[in-house]
Design a protein around this motif. Sequence first.
Motif, short mmCIF file in Angstrom:
data_model
loop_
_atom_site.label_atom_id
_atom_site.label_comp_id
_atom_site.label_asym_id
_atom_site.label_seq_id
_atom_site.Cartn_x
_atom_site.Cartn_y
_atom_site.Cartn_z
N UNK A 1 0.80 -1.22 0.00
CA UNK A 1 0.00 0.00 0.00
C UNK A 1 0.83 1.26 0.00
N UNK A 2 1.99 1.22 0.67
CA UNK A 2 2.82 2.41 0.76
C UNK A 2 3.93 2.43 -0.28
N UNK A 3 3.93 1.44 -1.16
CA UNK A 3 4.88 1.38 -2.26
C UNK A 3 6.34 1.44 -1.78
N UNK A 4 6.65 0.65 -0.76
CA UNK A 4 8.05 0.55 -0.33
C UNK A 4 8.66 -0.77 -0.76
N UNK A 5 7.97 -1.47 -1.64
CA UNK A 5 8.50 -2.72 -2.18
C UNK A 5 9.85 -2.50 -2.87
N UNK A 6 10.01 -1.38 -3.55
CA UNK A 6 11.25 -1.11 -4.28
C UNK A 6 12.44 -1.12 -3.33
N UNK B 1 17.21 -3.95 -1.03
CA UNK B 1 17.98 -4.54 0.07
C UNK B 1 18.39 -5.97 -0.28
N UNK B 2 17.45 -6.72 -0.86
CA UNK B 2 17.75 -8.11 -1.25
C UNK B 2 18.86 -8.13 -2.30
N UNK B 3 18.75 -7.25 -3.31
CA UNK B 3 19.76 -7.20 -4.35
C UNK B 3 21.13 -6.80 -3.78
N UNK B 4 21.09 -5.87 -2.85
CA UNK B 4 22.33 -5.36 -2.24
C UNK B 4 23.11 -6.46 -1.55
N UNK B 5 22.42 -7.29 -0.80
CA UNK B 5 23.09 -8.33 -0.05
C UNK B 5 23.34 -9.58 -0.90
#
Length: 239
Positions: free
Chosen positions: A222-227, A232-236
């Motif tokens: 709902x708050x569009x913080x999926x990106x 974070x997943x890509x970073x690690x």
Amino acid sequence: MELFTVEKLTKKFGKKVVLDNITINFKEDTTVIVGLNGSGKTVFLNSITGILNIDSGTIAIDGFKPDSKEFKERIFYIPSDFYLPEYMTGKEYAYFIMSRYTKSSYQLFIEIIKLLDMSNYLDKPLESYSFGMKKKIQLAIMFATLTPYIIADEIFSGLDLETSIIIQELFFKIIGKRKIILVSHEKNIIAKFSDNILIMSDGTLTKYRQDPNLIDDFIKRGEQIDDKTKYIKQLFDSL
């Protein structure tokens, strides 16, 4: 039975609309309001309790408005950033606050203070209290005033595990006798007090009807913080 109504509530800061035409009737025994920081949760609580002036709309308990003595006697509010007069002792402060509520039970206050291991501190000045101790005495007063409505902003943050469990048990004992309105981000609290879960987003309140354990995913969408979570997943993953 008390009737707490909010109709077409709007609150602005300058040109920014923080609360947008909110209408709600607090009928359920427990209500938990959830949302990201800055979504308007605290502004909403401060508005419905009369701390903040609103731009439009009405707020009432049994027809009494927030500036009336009758309204104030029906609610007890613990904000997230409460201030206590540090020159008072714990007992002086507690008895001063409870004297403002005609149905207060001093005996109940003392018994809850014992449960919270605070008996030896009542005669000490509030300036000597830690943050957790200050919250404990506020909580004991809250239960002892016997108001029809308890309103609290992040009431469990800063509490040790034992105190949190005791406070939850005390809440369970008053459900059905008093209405509870909480702002919380803690998943276990949301699940335990899930009669009426409301999502605060973009200045509005929306009823959440899904599994309380899935509320984090719902808010992320709902708050569009999926990106950000994907980044974070890509970073690690790249390490």
